[in-house]
Scaffold this motif. Structure first.
Motif, PDB file in Angstrom:
ATOM      1  N   ALA A 130      56.675  92.753 129.693  1.00  0.00           N
ATOM      2  CA  ALA A 130      56.405  92.938 128.262  1.00  0.00           C
ATOM      3  C   ALA A 130      55.085  93.694 128.101  1.00  0.00           C
ATOM      4  N   PRO A 131      54.943  94.435 127.003  1.00  0.00           N
ATOM      5  CA  PRO A 131      53.685  95.146 126.792  1.00  0.00           C
ATOM      6  C   PRO A 131      52.520  94.182 126.564  1.00  0.00           C
ATOM      7  N   VAL A 132      51.355  94.579 127.047  1.00  0.00           N
ATOM      8  CA  VAL A 132      50.168  93.729 126.864  1.00  0.00           C
ATOM      9  C   VAL A 132      49.244  94.372 125.832  1.00  0.00           C
ATOM     10  N   TYR A 133      48.805  93.556 124.900  1.00  0.00           N
ATOM     11  CA  TYR A 133      47.872  93.989 123.858  1.00  0.00           C
ATOM     12  C   TYR A 133      46.572  93.215 124.000  1.00  0.00           C
ATOM     13  N   THR A 134      45.500  93.819 123.567  1.00  0.00           N
ATOM     14  CA  THR A 134      44.279  93.029 123.371  1.00  0.00           C
ATOM     15  C   THR A 134      44.014  93.005 121.871  1.00  0.00           C
ATOM     16  N   TYR A 135      43.170  92.105 121.486  1.00  0.00           N
ATOM     17  CA  TYR A 135      42.992  91.830 120.069  1.00  0.00           C
ATOM     18  C   TYR A 135      41.490  91.765 119.825  1.00  0.00           C
ATOM     19  N   SER A 136      40.989  92.663 118.986  1.00  0.00           N
ATOM     20  CA  SER A 136      39.535  92.784 118.871  1.00  0.00           C
ATOM     21  C   SER A 136      38.939  91.831 117.830  1.00  0.00           C
ATOM     22  N   ILE A 137      39.195  90.554 118.023  1.00  0.00           N
ATOM     23  CA  ILE A 137      38.592  89.544 117.148  1.00  0.00           C
ATOM     24  C   ILE A 137      37.908  88.550 118.068  1.00  0.00           C
ATOM     25  N   PRO A 138      36.592  88.379 117.919  1.00  0.00           N
ATOM     26  CA  PRO A 138      35.878  87.563 118.894  1.00  0.00           C
ATOM     27  C   PRO A 138      36.247  86.079 118.885  1.00  0.00           C
ATOM     28  N   ASN A 139      36.522  85.492 117.738  1.00  0.00           N
ATOM     29  CA  ASN A 139      36.793  84.049 117.721  1.00  0.00           C
ATOM     30  C   ASN A 139      38.048  83.787 116.903  1.00  0.00           C
ATOM     31  N   SER A 140      39.160  83.654 117.609  1.00  0.00           N
ATOM     32  CA  SER A 140      40.429  83.551 116.889  1.00  0.00           C
ATOM     33  C   SER A 140      40.580  82.219 116.153  1.00  0.00           C
ATOM     34  N   ALA A 141      39.933  81.146 116.636  1.00  0.00           N
ATOM     35  CA  ALA A 141      40.102  79.848 115.966  1.00  0.00           C
ATOM     36  C   ALA A 141      39.466  79.872 114.574  1.00  0.00           C
ATOM     37  N   VAL A 142      38.277  80.422 114.475  1.00  0.00           N
ATOM     38  CA  VAL A 142      37.610  80.406 113.160  1.00  0.00           C
ATOM     39  C   VAL A 142      38.302  81.384 112.207  1.00  0.00           C
ATOM     40  N   LEU A 143      38.803  82.499 112.746  1.00  0.00           N
ATOM     41  CA  LEU A 143      39.558  83.415 111.885  1.00  0.00           C
ATOM     42  C   LEU A 143      40.853  82.740 111.417  1.00  0.00           C
ATOM     43  N   GLY A 144      41.529  82.076 112.352  1.00  0.00           N
ATOM     44  CA  GLY A 144      42.773  81.383 112.004  1.00  0.00           C
ATOM     45  C   GLY A 144      42.542  80.369 110.890  1.00  0.00           C
ATOM     46  N   SER A 145      41.401  79.680 110.944  1.00  0.00           N
ATOM     47  CA  SER A 145      41.102  78.684 109.909  1.00  0.00           C
ATOM     48  C   SER A 145      40.941  79.348 108.548  1.00  0.00           C
ATOM     49  N   ALA A 146      40.206  80.451 108.516  1.00  0.00           N
ATOM     50  CA  ALA A 146      40.005  81.142 107.228  1.00  0.00           C
ATOM     51  C   ALA A 146      41.349  81.663 106.704  1.00  0.00           C
ATOM     52  N   LEU A 147      42.196  82.148 107.629  1.00  0.00           N
ATOM     53  CA  LEU A 147      43.508  82.655 107.204  1.00  0.00           C
ATOM     54  C   LEU A 147      44.385  81.521 106.668  1.00  0.00           C
ATOM     55  N   LEU A 148      44.306  80.365 107.323  1.00  0.00           N
ATOM     56  CA  LEU A 148      45.101  79.225 106.838  1.00  0.00           C
ATOM     57  C   LEU A 148      44.614  78.764 105.466  1.00  0.00           C
ATOM     58  N   ALA A 149      43.299  78.897 105.220  1.00  0.00           N
ATOM     59  CA  ALA A 149      42.763  78.538 103.895  1.00  0.00           C
ATOM     60  C   ALA A 149      43.404  79.428 102.834  1.00  0.00           C
ATOM     61  N   LYS A 150      43.582  80.694 103.167  1.00  0.00           N
ATOM     62  CA  LYS A 150      44.168  81.634 102.202  1.00  0.00           C
ATOM     63  C   LYS A 150      45.673  81.399 102.076  1.00  0.00           C
ATOM     64  N   TYR A 151      46.303  81.218 103.232  1.00  0.00           N
ATOM     65  CA  TYR A 151      47.760  81.096 103.275  1.00  0.00           C
ATOM     66  C   TYR A 151      48.251  79.879 102.470  1.00  0.00           C
ATOM     67  N   ALA A 152      47.452  78.820 102.452  1.00  0.00           N
ATOM     68  CA  ALA A 152      47.880  77.576 101.805  1.00  0.00           C
ATOM     69  C   ALA A 152      48.361  77.800 100.369  1.00  0.00           C
ATOM     70  N   LYS A 153      47.745  78.754  99.687  1.00  0.00           N
ATOM     71  CA  LYS A 153      48.130  78.981  98.282  1.00  0.00           C
ATOM     72  C   LYS A 153      49.135  80.115  98.150  1.00  0.00           C
TER      73      LYS A 153
END
Ligand code: 5FX
Length: 535
Positions: free
Chosen positions: A459-482
């Protein structure tokens, strides 16, 4: 609902082992402010090392709860200094290191519900904990309770079928059982047990926050398919445990309440700011990496870890299944192997003169499949097989004593990735034509190593230029909730696609080579495990 605020932002937190981190994102999912607090250096009065107190028995590992409370006060000050206008925050969510537990003392709820804006949080909460030191995920002192819990449930596999994992020392059930069985007075004076994530959420809502399904899956207490506490597991740990945990377990994207008046008064948050359930750092990372249904994220660090989104999970003895934070119908798998970058470095030192350049040249100059040779390089006893040592097999599966340097190098890297692939498959991972491998961690920068990863997973391999995925995920979940009533998570995060960079594609013959190698690897691995068990 949120029309009251212009230039809205959503705030995410991650209370990890060594630091508390926070970011604010805007409507375009851009990071507009961030701050962090390092426990050891910013709060030296707690005398932690890496955020942890390791005890004399070498097994017990705890962290002071009040350090986390003070860290929250400090990070809010830093966010303000860094320019965040709290009145623009629409919603808040967060994540925490998984498995750790916080023991609130009887009467603490009343204190939480009546926090006074003129006083520090840590002063008001100083008498609120039945245990000042919270057991965290690095604790390994509960082997006895683990074996007892597995026996109580009729075996490790059955416990895994119910809760997603066999009993683990760091998981919360054995930690709670240890306290209930050895510190009866602490257990009976406990009004509520929170996970690290729901503890932090409790501070924000000024009340006990419910545990969310994803972090709740890391406890050996939740029936992950029924999505409620397992009465068999609760019963083993202690009396009236359901009341202490709170009977409700909520989806990770559920709004759990308005922000406590305390933060409105003291920091100037908007009175309509809402709080979303906090979750574990690994589920939040899955959200931060926007992991799709057939994708696998692989972190190549000290340990090699993979997590994956699963539609049909197969609980196994060598990995974990959690409820999925971004898709309530799905699950996530997590596997973690101990022999990662330090083992790669050892082989580099012995076979490539301690040089990554030479290592890469030798790796690239050796054909895929290493002429049919397979090696196991286990500096530490592995999660599976539970053995240590180097084991080498030729293409006829006969054990041999050594390989040429270039074969050793390729066999080492291939074997680490075959192990991840096989154990991901054991948990229910199925490669599809849309599968992406997202590589993170130190070794993801090594193109030669990543090319092997693409081939082994085909499968193709990607890298993701976000240093801390957990804290970003939390902010995204805060938005997604509504937004979840009207949009899917994947549609909401489309704007982040630009952060994914395609690094390499698999070779055309990868499927053919590695499917058969994986089959042989699986058998050899089982043989090593049986030998270790004396079968
Ligand atoms: C996962 O099961 C773990 O124990 C760790 O990844 C912790 O979540 C680290 F915070």
């Amino acid at each position: 609902m949120d029309s009251f605020i212009e230039d809205k932002v959503w705030l995410g937190f991650d209370l990890s082992t060594q630091q508390l981190k926070s970011i604010a994102i805007n409507e375009n999912l851009e990071v507009v402010c961030e701050a962090s607090v390092q426990f050891d250096s910013d709060l030296p009065e707690f005398r932690t090392t890496g955020g942890v107190h390791r005890h004399e028995d070498n097994q017990t590992a705890t962290a002071p709860v009040l350090m986390w409370v003070k860290a929250l006060e400090l990070i809010l000050d830093r966010l303000r200094v860094n320019g965040l206008d709290f009145s623009q925050v629409v919603g808040i969510s967060g994540s925490g290191q998984q498995h750790g537990s916080v023991y609130w003392k009887r009467g603490a709820r009343a204190v939480l519900q009546s926090l006074q804006g003129g006083k520090f949080l840590h002063e008001q909460l100083s008498q609120c904990f039945a245990l000042g030191e919270s057991p965290i995920w690095m604790d390994s002192s509960t082997s006895r309770e683990c074996r007892q819990l597995e026996a109580h449930l009729g075996g490790a596999q059955h416990l895994a079928e119910v809760t997603g994992s066999r009993a683990y020392e760091r998981f919360t059930a054995s930690q709670i059982a240890k306290i209930a069985h050895t510190k009866a007075e602490v257990y009976s004076s406990t009004e509520r047990i929170s996970l690290v994530s729901s503890f932090l959420a409790s501070l924000f809502i000024g009340d006990y926050a419910p545990i969310d399904l994803s972090d709740g899956s890391g406890m050996n207490l939740l029936d992950i398919k029924e999505k409620r506490w397992s009465s068999e597991c609760l019963q083993f740990c202690g009396t009236e445990l359901e009341a202490k945990l709170g009977s409700e377990v909520v989806p990770s994207s559920q709004v759990i309440g308005p922000l406590s008046e305390y933060f409105v008064e003291r920091y100037g948050f908007h009175k309509d700011c809402y709080v979303v359930a906090f979750t574990g750092d690994n589920p939040a990372s899955l959200a931060g990496m926007c992991l799709g249904p057939n994708d696998v994220a692989i972190s190549l660090g000290t340990s090699d870890t993979a997590f994956l989104s699963l539609s049909t999970p197969k609980p196994a003895l060598d990995g974990h299944i959690f409820c999925n934070p971004i898709n309530e119908e799905h699950f996530m798998g997590l596997i973690c192997f101990k022999n990662g970058s330090l083992t790669r470095e050892r082989i580099r030192n012995t076979c490539a003169d301690a040089s990554w350049d030479i290592f890469n040249q030798l790796l690239e100059s050796t054909p895929r499949g290493a002429f049919g040779n397979i090696g196991f390089y286990l500096d530490l006893p592995e999660i599976y097989p539970v053995v240590s040592g180097d084991f080498r097999y030729n293409r006829f599966d006969n054990e041999v004593t050594s390989f040429a340097a270039e074969v050793e190098i390729r066999a080492c890297v291939e074997s680490q990735f075959l192990r991840l692939r096989i154990h991901a498959e054991n948990l229910g991972f199925k490669r599809s034509n849309s599968t992406r491998v997202l590589a993170t961690g130190g070794a993801s920068a090594n193109h030669s190593i990543i090319a092997v990863l693409a081939d082994v997973f085909n499968a193709p391999v990607y890298t993701y230029s976000i240093p801390n995925s957990a804290v970003l995920g939390s902010a995204l979940l805060a938005k997604y909730a509504k937004e979840k009533e009207t949009t899917s998570y994947y549609d909401m995060v489309l704007k982040l696609n630009a952060n994914f960079k395609l690094v390499t594609k698999p070779s055309p013959d990868a499927g053919e080579i590695y499917d058969s190698l994986a089959e042989r690897y699986r058998k050899l691995e089982d043989k090593l495990e049986s030998k270790a068990n004396g079968d």
